[in-house]
Design a protein around this motif. Structure first.
Motif, short mmCIF file in Angstrom:
data_model
loop_
_atom_site.label_atom_id
_atom_site.label_comp_id
_atom_site.label_asym_id
_atom_site.label_seq_id
_atom_site.Cartn_x
_atom_site.Cartn_y
_atom_site.Cartn_z
N MET A 1 0.84 -1.20 0.00
CA MET A 1 0.00 0.00 0.00
C MET A 1 0.88 1.25 0.00
N THR A 2 0.34 2.33 -0.59
CA THR A 2 1.08 3.58 -0.65
C THR A 2 0.81 4.40 0.61
N ASN A 3 1.86 4.77 1.29
CA ASN A 3 1.69 5.63 2.46
C ASN A 3 1.21 7.02 2.04
N LEU A 4 0.31 7.59 2.81
CA LEU A 4 -0.21 8.92 2.52
C LEU A 4 0.77 10.00 2.97
N ASP A 38 1.12 1.88 6.03
CA ASP A 38 1.53 0.49 6.06
C ASP A 38 2.32 0.19 7.34
N THR A 39 1.63 -0.34 8.34
CA THR A 39 2.28 -0.61 9.63
C THR A 39 2.85 -2.03 9.71
N SER A 40 2.69 -2.79 8.62
CA SER A 40 3.24 -4.15 8.57
C SER A 40 4.62 -4.19 7.93
N GLN A 41 4.94 -3.16 7.19
CA GLN A 41 6.23 -3.07 6.50
C GLN A 41 7.36 -3.03 7.54
N PRO A 42 8.35 -3.91 7.43
CA PRO A 42 9.46 -3.86 8.41
C PRO A 42 10.27 -2.57 8.29
N VAL A 43 10.59 -1.98 9.41
CA VAL A 43 11.45 -0.79 9.42
C VAL A 43 12.58 -1.01 10.44
N PHE A 44 13.71 -0.43 10.15
CA PHE A 44 14.80 -0.45 11.13
C PHE A 44 14.49 0.60 12.20
N PRO A 45 14.32 0.19 13.46
CA PRO A 45 13.99 1.19 14.49
C PRO A 45 15.18 2.07 14.86
N ARG A 46 16.38 1.60 14.51
CA ARG A 46 17.61 2.36 14.82
C ARG A 46 17.63 2.75 16.31
N SER A 47 17.92 3.99 16.61
CA SER A 47 18.08 4.39 18.02
C SER A 47 16.76 4.51 18.79
N ALA A 48 15.63 4.36 18.10
CA ALA A 48 14.35 4.55 18.79
C ALA A 48 14.08 3.47 19.83
N ILE A 49 14.82 2.35 19.77
CA ILE A 49 14.59 1.28 20.75
C ILE A 49 15.74 1.14 21.74
N LYS A 50 16.47 2.20 21.97
CA LYS A 50 17.58 2.10 22.91
C LYS A 50 17.11 1.69 24.30
#
Lengths: 335, 335
Positions: A1-4, A38-50
């Motif tokens: 799906m295309t993100n808005l 699209d909340t199912s698409q994998p994303v790298f959380p990077r520093s957001a999950i420290k």
């Protein structure tokens, strides 16, 4: 799906640029409260999950053994600006383990806090690994190794005991797989794993409520979240969005930015976790998105909600400091 | 219409972020050679049209009267890095008119060239308007005023003779309307006008061929384009994409970046103009897009085309300088 399009950048009255993105808000059972894009698409959380990556520091008993309080724990969850107070605290954490900045393997960069960069240069100094925005997290990794009697050398590698503990925590809290198939190398040389936003959101709902975690992990999670909310300067720094958002409602908002336009957040009073990403990696868009979503979720508190909504509409300044435009969050973020 | 993804940012093997955008390539008659995405949507060209904004400097006879050569003309078309050579040349241009940096109204910022910022700080100095990336353009505006006997004070305002001349040139070259209805304020305080990419592309085809312009304007346009291609360091600076792209094929490629992910470019041997924008304003994406499109258009020269294609795939580096990913241009840019 295309993100808005979720954030527009206006110059005068005209849309100059536009950022697309996705947002997930979940409770600790993983139930979606809000999903945009699209909340199912994998994303790298990077520093957001420290904060999740810091769980072993607390669970291992290291934080207690080394006498780490809120400031040290906040710094272990931080992407700090490399301001003197950040650098000194990271250095002090390592000193507790009998080490110094030379033990860090995160790499060197000039402080993101410009005045600190200029002050270093004026003093004829160069930055070192302690100025790296991740030095608090890495100091936590190293202290944990030393406390457990594990050789800290090479602690950034996926196969090292340090990263194995971190990966186990991330997998447990988010419920998502973390393996070679979804991993890459982060800016600070440790592995990062691409997982769906909704798993990140549910994970931060667990972090802030403790629900679905072991008693020991739940206690450590709440302690880390509380530390960040108590010492938001140590999570980011002067003028930074994370610090300002957490200062806007002490103890009621946890937020953490990650590189490439990611935010994770949590609201203790609602038991919700939030995860979002600007598709293009734009940090300015992610900052607007998180402020707008927080404003929406906290609308029961009109005053706070309005202050957050104002933070979701920062001006575009020209080189003379005059407002020549504004960032505009999409209606979809508010309703 | 929805712009397609034209640049992907990979971390390891996984797409971490994605940039959408639009590209127009036209000849001097305005005929489209290539159109990707929405090329009718008005965009603010920002600094990408500085060469058009410099036309009055040449046409008025100022450049000749003041003895400005390729370096000065390139600097008048530049978004320079604030390196010492840039600052000294802008200062020298103003001195020719009996003025100094205090006449500039572009605002102050630290040099975008980091080593120059650090050197200033180490010397205990602060930046001034001469370090502003637009100081060459503004010096050109001021010199033109002085040569024509026009009071230069307030030259950044839309109603000032300086900006009226600039607007007339932009309107003539692009064929697009430039008025209060499509204007806003640029970072350096002068007006900027949102116009379609295809008009910008056609305008740069006219700039490089002279076709469709008056004889006097055609001569001035070709002189400015030649100056930038002859002195690409003065158009941008050390390590910058504009400089590197023009150095890759001396005299055969003109490129100029603008803020918020815009590029204008021109190819003398083909008589084509190029204009593109990354929808989200991402500079890294615009740099990849322009290198990819240049590679495509110049494929008759295999060696050059391959070097440009390589520049369209820059690595993503971590804090230790290791390549942990890559920017990947979409196939649509090449075929």
């Amino acid at each position: 799906m295309t993100n808005l399009v979720l954030v527009e950048v206006l110059r005068g009255e005209i849309v100059e640029s536009a950022h697309r993105g996705a947002v997930a808000v979940c409770d600790a059972d993983g139930k979606a409260v809000l999903e945009i894009g699209d909340t199912s698409q994998p994303v790298f959380p990077r520093s957001a999950i420290k904060a999740i990556q810091a769980l072993p520091l607390v669970e291992s008993g290291t934080a207690d053994a080394y006498g780490f309080g809120n400031k040290e724990l906040a710094l272990a969850c931080a992407s700090h600006g490399g301001e003197p107070a950040h650098v000194e605290l990271a250095s002090a954490m390592l000193a507790t383990a009998g080490l110094d900045g030379a033990a860090l393997e995160c790499g060197t960069h000039w402080p993101s806090h410009q005045d600190s960069t200029l002050a270093l240069a004026r003093a004829g100094r160069l930055p070192n690994d302690l100025h790296n925005n991740c030095s608090g997290k890495h100091s936590g990794f190293i202290c944990t190794c030393v406390h457990l009697g594990v050789d800290h050398h090479g602690y950034v590698a996926a196969g090292h005991r340090s990263q194995q503990m971190v990966r186990e925590a991330m997998q447990d809290v988010t419920g998502a797989r973390h393996d070679a198939g979804n991993s890459a190398i982060d800016g600070c040389s440790i592995p990062t794993y691409a997982i769906p936003l909704k798993d990140l959101a549910a994970g931060f709902a667990k972090m802030v409520t403790g629900k679905g975690l072991s008693a020991k992990r739940a206690k450590a999670a709440r302690r880390l979240m509380a530390a960040c909310m108590a010492e938001p300067f140590y999570v980011a720094g002067t003028g930074r969005a994370d610090t300002r958002l957490m200062q806007a409602a002490p103890g009621r908002i946890f937020v953490k930015i990650g590189a490439e336009g990611v935010y994770c957040a949590a609201l203790p009073e609602l038991g919700f976790g939030i995860a979002l990403k600007a598709e293009d990696g734009g940090e300015r868009a992610a900052e607007v998105m998180v402020a707008a979503v927080l404003s929406r979720l906290l609308k029961a508190d009109e005053d706070l909600s309005e202050r957050l909504a104002a933070m979701a509409r920062p001006p575009v300044l020209n080189r003379k400091g005059l407002a020549v435009g504004v960032l505009r969050p999409a209606e979809a973020l508010f309703v």
